[in-house]
Design a protein around this motif. Structure first.
Motif, PDB file in Angstrom:
ATOM      1  N   ALA A  41      31.511 -32.170 -44.665  1.00 20.26           N
ATOM      2  CA  ALA A  41      32.876 -32.508 -44.256  1.00 20.26           C
ATOM      3  C   ALA A  41      33.042 -34.020 -44.193  1.00 20.26           C
ATOM      4  N   MET A  42      34.262 -34.489 -44.473  1.00 26.69           N
ATOM      5  CA  MET A  42      34.562 -35.917 -44.329  1.00 26.69           C
ATOM      6  C   MET A  42      34.419 -36.295 -42.862  1.00 26.69           C
ATOM      7  N   ARG A  43      34.963 -35.434 -42.009  1.00 27.90           N
ATOM      8  CA  ARG A  43      34.856 -35.659 -40.581  1.00 27.90           C
ATOM      9  C   ARG A  43      34.416 -34.336 -39.999  1.00 27.90           C
ATOM     10  N   GLY A  44      33.573 -34.408 -38.983  1.00 27.53           N
ATOM     11  CA  GLY A  44      33.081 -33.164 -38.398  1.00 27.53           C
ATOM     12  C   GLY A  44      34.134 -32.453 -37.582  1.00 27.53           C
ATOM     13  N   LEU A  45      33.666 -31.585 -36.748  1.00 23.45           N
ATOM     14  CA  LEU A  45      34.563 -30.809 -35.882  1.00 23.45           C
ATOM     15  C   LEU A  45      34.134 -31.012 -34.439  1.00 23.45           C
ATOM     16  N   PHE A  46      35.134 -31.042 -33.582  1.00 22.28           N
ATOM     17  CA  PHE A  46      34.858 -31.266 -32.158  1.00 22.28           C
ATOM     18  C   PHE A  46      35.327 -30.043 -31.372  1.00 22.28           C
ATOM     19  N   ILE A  47      34.357 -29.292 -30.847  1.00 26.16           N
ATOM     20  CA  ILE A  47      34.645 -28.051 -30.116  1.00 26.16           C
ATOM     21  C   ILE A  47      34.185 -28.235 -28.672  1.00 26.16           C
ATOM     22  N   THR A  48      35.052 -27.910 -27.725  1.00 20.95           N
ATOM     23  CA  THR A  48      34.643 -28.011 -26.317  1.00 20.95           C
ATOM     24  C   THR A  48      34.724 -26.645 -25.640  1.00 20.95           C
ATOM     25  N   PHE A  49      33.897 -26.473 -24.626  1.00 16.79           N
ATOM     26  CA  PHE A  49      33.924 -25.279 -23.775  1.00 16.79           C
ATOM     27  C   PHE A  49      34.381 -25.701 -22.384  1.00 16.79           C
ATOM     28  N   GLU A  50      35.234 -24.881 -21.800  1.00 22.04           N
ATOM     29  CA  GLU A  50      35.725 -25.156 -20.448  1.00 22.04           C
ATOM     30  C   GLU A  50      35.731 -23.869 -19.639  1.00 22.04           C
ATOM     31  N   GLY A  51      35.799 -24.011 -18.320  1.00 23.85           N
ATOM     32  CA  GLY A  51      35.883 -22.845 -17.439  1.00 23.85           C
ATOM     33  C   GLY A  51      35.342 -23.191 -16.067  1.00 23.85           C
ATOM     34  N   GLY A  52      35.521 -22.273 -15.139  1.00 18.66           N
ATOM     35  CA  GLY A  52      35.034 -22.487 -13.779  1.00 18.66           C
ATOM     36  C   GLY A  52      33.522 -22.353 -13.703  1.00 18.66           C
ATOM     37  N   GLU A  53      33.003 -22.496 -12.479  1.00 16.41           N
ATOM     38  CA  GLU A  53      31.546 -22.371 -12.296  1.00 16.41           C
ATOM     39  C   GLU A  53      31.114 -20.955 -12.687  1.00 16.41           C
ATOM     40  N   GLY A  54      29.971 -20.846 -13.331  1.00 15.54           N
ATOM     41  CA  GLY A  54      29.401 -19.532 -13.639  1.00 15.54           C
ATOM     42  C   GLY A  54      30.178 -18.721 -14.655  1.00 15.54           C
ATOM     43  N   SER A  55      30.990 -19.385 -15.481  1.00 12.91           N
ATOM     44  CA  SER A  55      31.805 -18.632 -16.448  1.00 12.91           C
ATOM     45  C   SER A  55      31.037 -18.303 -17.729  1.00 12.91           C
ATOM     46  N   GLY A  56      29.805 -18.770 -17.844  1.00 10.14           N
ATOM     47  CA  GLY A  56      28.968 -18.385 -18.985  1.00 10.14           C
ATOM     48  C   GLY A  56      28.973 -19.371 -20.138  1.00 10.14           C
ATOM     49  N   LYS A  57      29.368 -20.603 -19.884  1.00 14.22           N
ATOM     50  CA  LYS A  57      29.453 -21.583 -20.973  1.00 14.22           C
ATOM     51  C   LYS A  57      28.101 -21.791 -21.656  1.00 14.22           C
ATOM     52  N   THR A  58      27.055 -21.918 -20.860  1.00 10.54           N
ATOM     53  CA  THR A  58      25.733 -22.219 -21.437  1.00 10.54           C
ATOM     54  C   THR A  58      25.302 -21.120 -22.403  1.00 10.54           C
ATOM     55  N   THR A  59      25.466 -19.873 -21.989  1.00 11.38           N
ATOM     56  CA  THR A  59      25.093 -18.740 -22.856  1.00 11.38           C
ATOM     57  C   THR A  59      25.925 -18.743 -24.138  1.00 11.38           C
ATOM     58  N   GLN A  60      27.230 -18.957 -23.988  1.00  8.16           N
ATOM     59  CA  GLN A  60      28.106 -18.885 -25.162  1.00  8.16           C
ATOM     60  C   GLN A  60      27.872 -20.053 -26.123  1.00  8.16           C
ATOM     61  N   ILE A  61      27.544 -21.212 -25.585  1.00  7.18           N
ATOM     62  CA  ILE A  61      27.239 -22.356 -26.461  1.00  7.18           C
ATOM     63  C   ILE A  61      25.988 -22.031 -27.292  1.00  7.18           C
ATOM     64  N   GLN A  62      24.996 -21.440 -26.656  1.00  9.15           N
ATOM     65  CA  GLN A  62      23.769 -21.072 -27.367  1.00  9.15           C
ATOM     66  C   GLN A  62      24.064 -20.022 -28.449  1.00  9.15           C
ATOM     67  N   GLN A  63      24.900 -19.047 -28.118  1.00  6.48           N
ATOM     68  CA  GLN A  63      25.259 -18.000 -29.084  1.00  6.48           C
ATOM     69  C   GLN A  63      26.023 -18.594 -30.272  1.00  6.48           C
TER      70      GLN A  63
END
Ligand code: TMP
Length: 221
Positions: free
Chosen positions: A4-26
């Motif tokens: 890609a000419m420019r990459g992509l910027f994806i962010t995860f958001e949510g409250g405490e314990g919403s599972g961001k770490t697991t979903q980022i790994q997936q």
């Protein structure tokens, strides 16, 4: 995928314990198995550089009331500026897909919606810290805040300053994210995170796949 000419910027958001770490790994696993020759940059906020991680330690440890919300906003933005300049922008310029655990939406929710810091001032801090950088896609993992807090307490963490702010604070955080997602429906995808991790991952991947197709990085199937 072609480089890609420019990459992509994806962010995860949510409250405490919403599972961001697991979903980022997936999501990382899915991208690595489905998209050829792309570099991934996984990072987080507050933090992401050696200096910004020092600011993280100041923010996430100690008594709940030790910083004013406006002080937190400025510290988040200070760490973000270092992160944007030294990590995120260079990665995007290389064509990487950057996946960041939290970004500007957390500041607008925790310090703005809940903490009462004026949104126009936060927009100004965003301009200063991000210099025009906005995520291409934000995945908001939405779930009951008490259930999320219970998960984090079970897990145990030494970075518990925000967790210790109490149930009412975290209910307001959830409401703040819901309203922020309604304000930016084209960028923020709200995903029901109260389901099984696999069901959540399917929605995460569907949203990312749609973005990759829209950007011409993969073919529509
Ligand atoms: P986490 O990395 O476990 O999600 O913890 C980060 C904590 O910092 C979380 O409670 C949310 C808080 N936070 C803010 O209050 N404002 C911000 O701008 C960011 C990035 C995080």
């Amino acid at each position: 995928m072609t480089a890609a000419m420019r990459g992509l910027f994806i962010t995860f958001e949510g409250g405490e314990g919403s599972g961001k770490t697991t979903q980022i790994q997936q999501l990382k696993n899915w991208i690595e198995s489905n998209i050829n020759s792309v570099n991934l940059c996984l990072t987080r906020e507050p933090g992401g550089t050696i200096e910004a991680e020092l600011i993280r330690a100041l923010l996430l440890n100690g008594a709940a009331s030790k910083w004013q919300p406006a002080t937190e906003a400025m510290m988040m933005s200070a760490s973000r500026h270092e992160h944007v300049i030294h990590v995120i922008k260079p990665a995007l310029a290389r064509g990487d897909i950057v996946i960041c655990d939290r970004f500007i939406d957390s500041t607008h929710v925790y310090q703005g919606y809940v903490g009462g810091v004026d949104y126009a001032l936060l927009d100004g801090l965003d301009q200063l810290s991000c210099q025009g950088l906005v995520p291409d896609l934000t995945l908001f993992l939405d779930m009951d805040s008490n259930a999320g807090l219970a998960r984090t307490i079970q897990r145990g963490s030494n970075e518990s300053r925000f967790e210790s702010k109490g149930a009412a604070f975290h209910q307001k955080v959830r409401q703040g994210f819901v309203e922020r997602a309604e304000k930016y429906p084209d960028r923020i995808a709200k995903i029901d995170a109260a389901r099984s991790a696999d069901a959540v991952t399917m929605d995460v991947i569907a949203a990312v796949r749609a973005l990759l197709v829209a950007k011409g990085m993969i073919a529509a199937s």
